[in-house]
Design a protein around this motif. Structure first.
Motif, PDB file in Angstrom:
ATOM      1  N   THR A  67      11.111   9.989  -1.613  1.00  4.78           N
ATOM      2  CA  THR A  67       9.870   9.839  -2.374  1.00  4.78           C
ATOM      3  C   THR A  67       9.229   8.488  -2.086  1.00  4.78           C
ATOM      4  O   THR A  67       9.892   7.456  -2.143  1.00  4.78           O
ATOM      5  CB  THR A  67      10.141   9.932  -3.889  1.00  4.78           C
ATOM      6  OG1 THR A  67      10.977  11.058  -4.154  1.00  4.78           O
ATOM      7  CG2 THR A  67       8.843  10.060  -4.667  1.00  4.78           C
ATOM      8  N   ALA A  68       7.931   8.523  -1.780  1.00  4.48           N
ATOM      9  CA  ALA A  68       7.165   7.287  -1.577  1.00  4.48           C
ATOM     10  C   ALA A  68       6.107   7.164  -2.658  1.00  4.48           C
ATOM     11  O   ALA A  68       5.607   8.168  -3.185  1.00  4.48           O
ATOM     12  CB  ALA A  68       6.500   7.289  -0.209  1.00  4.48           C
ATOM     13  N   VAL A  69       5.769   5.921  -2.981  1.00  5.18           N
ATOM     14  CA  VAL A  69       4.685   5.613  -3.908  1.00  5.18           C
ATOM     15  C   VAL A  69       3.519   5.127  -3.060  1.00  5.18           C
ATOM     16  O   VAL A  69       3.617   4.108  -2.383  1.00  5.18           O
ATOM     17  CB  VAL A  69       5.091   4.515  -4.918  1.00  5.18           C
ATOM     18  CG1 VAL A  69       3.930   4.221  -5.873  1.00  5.18           C
ATOM     19  CG2 VAL A  69       6.344   4.907  -5.676  1.00  5.18           C
ATOM     20  N   LEU A  70       2.437   5.872  -3.065  1.00  4.19           N
ATOM     21  CA  LEU A  70       1.265   5.581  -2.245  1.00  4.19           C
ATOM     22  C   LEU A  70       0.126   5.102  -3.121  1.00  4.19           C
ATOM     23  O   LEU A  70      -0.195   5.735  -4.129  1.00  4.19           O
ATOM     24  CB  LEU A  70       0.824   6.841  -1.496  1.00  4.19           C
ATOM     25  CG  LEU A  70      -0.373   6.665  -0.575  1.00  4.19           C
ATOM     26  CD1 LEU A  70       0.087   6.178   0.797  1.00  4.19           C
ATOM     27  CD2 LEU A  70      -1.136   7.963  -0.433  1.00  4.19           C
ATOM     28  N   LEU A 123      -1.347   7.060   4.992  1.00  2.00           N
ATOM     29  CA  LEU A 123      -1.094   5.640   5.236  1.00  2.00           C
ATOM     30  C   LEU A 123      -2.400   4.923   5.577  1.00  2.00           C
ATOM     31  O   LEU A 123      -2.658   3.831   5.080  1.00  2.00           O
ATOM     32  CB  LEU A 123      -0.083   5.451   6.366  1.00  2.00           C
ATOM     33  CG  LEU A 123       1.368   5.745   6.021  1.00  2.00           C
ATOM     34  CD1 LEU A 123       2.213   5.781   7.290  1.00  2.00           C
ATOM     35  CD2 LEU A 123       1.909   4.723   5.048  1.00  2.00           C
ATOM     36  N   HIS A 124      -3.203   5.540   6.429  1.00  2.00           N
ATOM     37  CA  HIS A 124      -4.488   4.958   6.810  1.00  2.00           C
ATOM     38  C   HIS A 124      -5.385   4.784   5.577  1.00  2.00           C
ATOM     39  O   HIS A 124      -5.980   3.729   5.371  1.00  2.00           O
ATOM     40  CB  HIS A 124      -5.181   5.826   7.860  1.00  2.00           C
ATOM     41  CG  HIS A 124      -6.487   5.268   8.298  1.00  2.00           C
ATOM     42  ND1 HIS A 124      -7.670   5.646   7.711  1.00  2.00           N
ATOM     43  CD2 HIS A 124      -6.799   4.342   9.235  1.00  2.00           C
ATOM     44  CE1 HIS A 124      -8.663   4.977   8.268  1.00  2.00           C
ATOM     45  NE2 HIS A 124      -8.163   4.180   9.200  1.00  2.00           N
ATOM     46  N   ASP A 125      -5.458   5.816   4.751  1.00  2.00           N
ATOM     47  CA  ASP A 125      -6.286   5.743   3.540  1.00  2.00           C
ATOM     48  C   ASP A 125      -5.784   4.654   2.593  1.00  2.00           C
ATOM     49  O   ASP A 125      -6.582   3.917   2.014  1.00  2.00           O
ATOM     50  CB  ASP A 125      -6.294   7.086   2.808  1.00  2.00           C
ATOM     51  CG  ASP A 125      -7.080   8.164   3.550  1.00  2.00           C
ATOM     52  OD1 ASP A 125      -7.797   7.838   4.520  1.00  2.00           O
ATOM     53  OD2 ASP A 125      -6.960   9.340   3.153  1.00  2.00           O
ATOM     54  N   ASP A 133      -3.646   3.875  -9.961  1.00  2.00           N
ATOM     55  CA  ASP A 133      -4.123   4.184  -8.612  1.00  2.00           C
ATOM     56  C   ASP A 133      -2.944   4.307  -7.639  1.00  2.00           C
ATOM     57  O   ASP A 133      -2.895   3.668  -6.608  1.00  2.00           O
ATOM     58  CB  ASP A 133      -5.154   3.156  -8.148  1.00  2.00           C
ATOM     59  CG  ASP A 133      -4.629   1.733  -8.188  1.00  2.00           C
ATOM     60  OD1 ASP A 133      -3.464   1.519  -8.548  1.00  2.00           O
ATOM     61  OD2 ASP A 133      -5.409   0.827  -7.847  1.00  2.00           O
ATOM     62  N   ALA A 134      -2.004   5.178  -8.008  1.00  2.00           N
ATOM     63  CA  ALA A 134      -0.831   5.447  -7.166  1.00  2.00           C
ATOM     64  C   ALA A 134      -0.342   6.857  -7.462  1.00  2.00           C
ATOM     65  O   ALA A 134      -0.461   7.345  -8.583  1.00  2.00           O
ATOM     66  CB  ALA A 134       0.274   4.440  -7.453  1.00  2.00           C
ATOM     67  N   PHE A 156       0.830  -1.205   0.000  1.00  4.78           N
ATOM     68  CA  PHE A 156       0.000   0.000   0.000  1.00  4.78           C
ATOM     69  C   PHE A 156       0.862   1.253   0.000  1.00  4.78           C
ATOM     70  O   PHE A 156       0.401   2.335  -0.322  1.00  4.78           O
ATOM     71  CB  PHE A 156      -1.050   0.007   1.121  1.00  4.78           C
ATOM     72  CG  PHE A 156      -0.523  -0.019   2.521  1.00  4.78           C
ATOM     73  CD1 PHE A 156      -0.338   1.154   3.231  1.00  4.78           C
ATOM     74  CD2 PHE A 156      -0.239  -1.227   3.151  1.00  4.78           C
ATOM     75  CE1 PHE A 156       0.118   1.139   4.543  1.00  4.78           C
ATOM     76  CE2 PHE A 156       0.210  -1.255   4.458  1.00  4.78           C
ATOM     77  CZ  PHE A 156       0.402  -0.067   5.158  1.00  4.78           C
ATOM     78  N   ILE A 157       2.136   1.107   0.349  1.00  7.04           N
ATOM     79  CA  ILE A 157       3.108   2.188   0.198  1.00  7.04           C
ATOM     80  C   ILE A 157       4.482   1.557   0.056  1.00  7.04           C
ATOM     81  O   ILE A 157       4.760   0.516   0.648  1.00  7.04           O
ATOM     82  CB  ILE A 157       3.068   3.193   1.368  1.00  7.04           C
ATOM     83  CG1 ILE A 157       3.906   4.438   1.028  1.00  7.04           C
ATOM     84  CG2 ILE A 157       3.507   2.548   2.673  1.00  7.04           C
ATOM     85  CD1 ILE A 157       3.643   5.649   1.913  1.00  7.04           C
TER      86      ILE A 157
END
Length: 116
Positions: free
Chosen positions: A52-55, A101-103, A83-84, A44-45
């Motif tokens: 840089t993060a991919v969420l 993170l929660h989402d 969807d990222a 999910f992340i």
């Protein structure tokens, strides 16, 4: 996979925020050879690099967030239509990152975990 000290500290930040949120069944793993947090075997992340993060998030949410806070959220051509989105970790607050993170967890978690 060996990761750099700064990559490790960025990943620790993500892991600690996920733990503080009490997100169920989060596992530390890798995705595309970078550190990732997964739920139900799905990332999910993940980190793209130390800043840089991919969420993972629904496309409509991504568009809205990038419009509201382009200094924090963006995409490259590679992520258009997916969807990222990308997050600038050096600019986002822990509070905002925790919400994302929660989402993302909610978006990717199996239904049985969301009901728990």
């Amino acid at each position: 996979m060996q990761s750099s000290p700064s990559l490790e500290s960025a990943f620790e930040r993500l892991a600690k925020l996920a733990e503080a949120r009490s997100l169920a069944e989060v596992e530390r793993s890798t995705s595309f050879n970078t550190p990732a947090l997964k739920v139900g075997g799905v990332a999910f992340i993940r980190l793209l690099d130390e800043s840089t993060a991919v969420l993972q998030c629904p496309v409509d949410q991504k568009v809205l967030l990038m419009e509201i806070s382009p200094d924090l959220y963006f995409e490259t051509e590679h992520y258009v239509g997916h969807d990222a989105m990308l997050i600038r970790l050096d600019r986002i607050s822990d509070e905002e990152l925790s919400l994302r993170l929660h989402d993302a967890w909610t978006f990717k978690a199996p239904e049985k975990l969301k009901k728990g």
